[in-house]
Design a protein around this motif. Sequence first.
Motif, PDB file in Angstrom:
ATOM      1  N   GLY A   1      -3.234  -3.562   4.053  1.00 10.18           N
ATOM      2  CA  GLY A   1      -3.005  -2.631   2.960  1.00 10.18           C
ATOM      3  C   GLY A   1      -2.224  -1.446   3.498  1.00 10.18           C
ATOM      4  O   GLY A   1      -2.456  -1.012   4.633  1.00 10.18           O
ATOM      5  N   GLU A   2      -1.319  -0.918   2.712  1.00 16.93           N
ATOM      6  CA  GLU A   2      -0.454   0.161   3.187  1.00 16.93           C
ATOM      7  C   GLU A   2      -1.253   1.395   3.607  1.00 16.93           C
ATOM      8  O   GLU A   2      -0.813   2.169   4.461  1.00 16.93           O
TER       9      GLU A   2
ATOM     10  N   VAL B   1     -13.322  -2.681  -5.577  1.00 16.40           N
ATOM     11  CA  VAL B   1     -14.144  -2.709  -4.367  1.00 16.40           C
ATOM     12  C   VAL B   1     -14.586  -4.127  -4.011  1.00 16.40           C
ATOM     13  O   VAL B   1     -14.814  -4.426  -2.835  1.00 16.40           O
ATOM     14  N   GLU B   2     -14.700  -5.013  -4.987  1.00 16.70           N
ATOM     15  CA  GLU B   2     -15.082  -6.383  -4.678  1.00 16.70           C
ATOM     16  C   GLU B   2     -13.912  -7.194  -4.150  1.00 16.70           C
ATOM     17  O   GLU B   2     -14.080  -8.021  -3.250  1.00 16.70           O
ATOM     18  N   ALA B   3     -12.740  -6.968  -4.703  1.00 10.38           N
ATOM     19  CA  ALA B   3     -11.571  -7.763  -4.325  1.00 10.38           C
ATOM     20  C   ALA B   3     -10.813  -7.188  -3.134  1.00 10.38           C
ATOM     21  O   ALA B   3     -10.249  -7.941  -2.330  1.00 10.38           O
ATOM     22  N   GLN B   4     -10.787  -5.854  -2.984  1.00  2.00           N
ATOM     23  CA  GLN B   4     -10.005  -5.220  -1.927  1.00  2.00           C
ATOM     24  C   GLN B   4     -10.810  -4.134  -1.215  1.00  2.00           C
ATOM     25  O   GLN B   4     -10.413  -2.965  -1.186  1.00  2.00           O
TER      26      GLN B   4
ATOM     27  N   PHE C   1     -11.890   1.228   1.296  1.00  2.00           N
ATOM     28  CA  PHE C   1     -12.418   1.976   2.443  1.00  2.00           C
ATOM     29  C   PHE C   1     -11.367   2.946   2.973  1.00  2.00           C
ATOM     30  O   PHE C   1     -11.659   4.119   3.243  1.00  2.00           O
ATOM     31  N   ALA C   2     -10.137   2.466   3.144  1.00  3.63           N
ATOM     32  CA  ALA C   2      -9.077   3.304   3.701  1.00  3.63           C
ATOM     33  C   ALA C   2      -8.771   4.495   2.793  1.00  3.63           C
ATOM     34  O   ALA C   2      -8.612   5.619   3.271  1.00  3.63           O
TER      35      ALA C   2
ATOM     36  N   PHE D   1      -6.140   2.258 -14.403  1.00  4.81           N
ATOM     37  CA  PHE D   1      -5.336   1.996 -13.209  1.00  4.81           C
ATOM     38  C   PHE D   1      -5.074   0.501 -13.067  1.00  4.81           C
ATOM     39  O   PHE D   1      -5.995  -0.311 -13.147  1.00  4.81           O
ATOM     40  N   THR D   2      -3.827   0.172 -12.830  1.00  7.29           N
ATOM     41  CA  THR D   2      -3.445  -1.231 -12.684  1.00  7.29           C
ATOM     42  C   THR D   2      -3.471  -1.705 -11.246  1.00  7.29           C
ATOM     43  O   THR D   2      -3.465  -2.902 -10.991  1.00  7.29           O
ATOM     44  N   SER D   3      -3.503  -0.774 -10.293  1.00  5.45           N
ATOM     45  CA  SER D   3      -3.506  -1.152  -8.880  1.00  5.45           C
ATOM     46  C   SER D   3      -4.051  -0.012  -8.037  1.00  5.45           C
ATOM     47  O   SER D   3      -4.103   1.139  -8.488  1.00  5.45           O
ATOM     48  N   LEU D   4      -4.440  -0.334  -6.813  1.00  4.41           N
ATOM     49  CA  LEU D   4      -4.903   0.693  -5.886  1.00  4.41           C
ATOM     50  C   LEU D   4      -3.750   1.586  -5.445  1.00  4.41           C
ATOM     51  O   LEU D   4      -3.961   2.760  -5.119  1.00  4.41           O
TER      52      LEU D   4
END
Length: 367
Positions: A212-213, A175-178, A183-184, A139-142
């Motif tokens: 965050g969206e 989880v460390e950066a965002q 959590f959302a 995965f490149t992004s959340l």
Amino acid sequence: MMMTSLMWRSRGTRTLNAAVCLSATTMDCSDGLLLAETEPSLSRLAAYPFDHPQGDLILRSSDSPPVDFRVFKLLLSLSSPFFSTLLTLPQPTSPLLSPKAAAQTDDGLPVIQMSEDEATLRVLLGFCYPISTHEVPHFTSLTELQSVAEAALKFEMEGVVRYIRHKELVSPRFVEAQPVRVFAIAYLHSWMEEARLAARYTLRHPMPGPYGEELERISAGAYHRLQEYHQMCGEAASSRASIQESMAISGFDDSDRWVWLECRSCAPMSTGSGRRWSTPFISPSRSGGPRNWWSEWIKAVARLLRSRPRGEAVRDYDLMKRALAEADLCPVCSLRARDDLETFMQILSVEVEKAISSVTFPTLTPL
């Protein structure tokens, strides 16, 4: 029009009504599945390994122009009970029964119109293929992770969901950066264990965190509890630093031999009114109180812990550098300040972590 319908209970609480048809009319197959129009399409073929000439089913993306993933029904059925049931429904295969069915692709393969885009399908289907043909998706992004997670839940791909939940979502790079976004996402899917873990990681950052969206989709109550937890941890951590100053002043433990308590060469802590510390309650061995450079450092640490409540914050480099620069001006403190302060920081860091661990995360109500 030839159409076969089937009612079955999905894994969860909802009942799906899937309709499969091979005709000139687009039919809703529930949960975002549509049988594609039989008219010619300007779609392009997906890249390897989703372009295999022996594939027996086309999954068409929602992009414009769409992308066709030529996949194998067997692999899809093994990975997804949803597709396993869907693909066992009887379908008209003869052009005599459905004259336009053969026009769906050059090879007359059935086409299912998906509501997911190419990027989501590529990652999702990558989990269905053996590693000899396709490496484990990354995965490149959340945002991408959230899209794939929703698709995996929709199609009942439990193995993919477990991998995303336990491996990818809580991986350090996310989880460390965002942590707020993690959590959302966890809360959205009622993954309470991962939500609590992400809440703990928010302590590394000031609150409120960046937007965050996913925050648009969780309740105000859930976000309030996250902020409440952060505040309670900040108060608990900050108090552990503040109490150190009080103990140093009162001489609570005369066995301590920190240089900032024994030195009588440099300036003692200030009362804030321009006068130096003086009190009849101070321990005789601590006459004059702790040195001012240490007192200013512990106050700054207490302030930092309120916004970033974690043991690591005690060892903040900038605060330590500033304190040692002041201590180096004293002929007594300069000899031991660095060693004593580093030892003290290690002890205080452990105490801060204990204080934080005593804070219970507020109860979350799953969506």
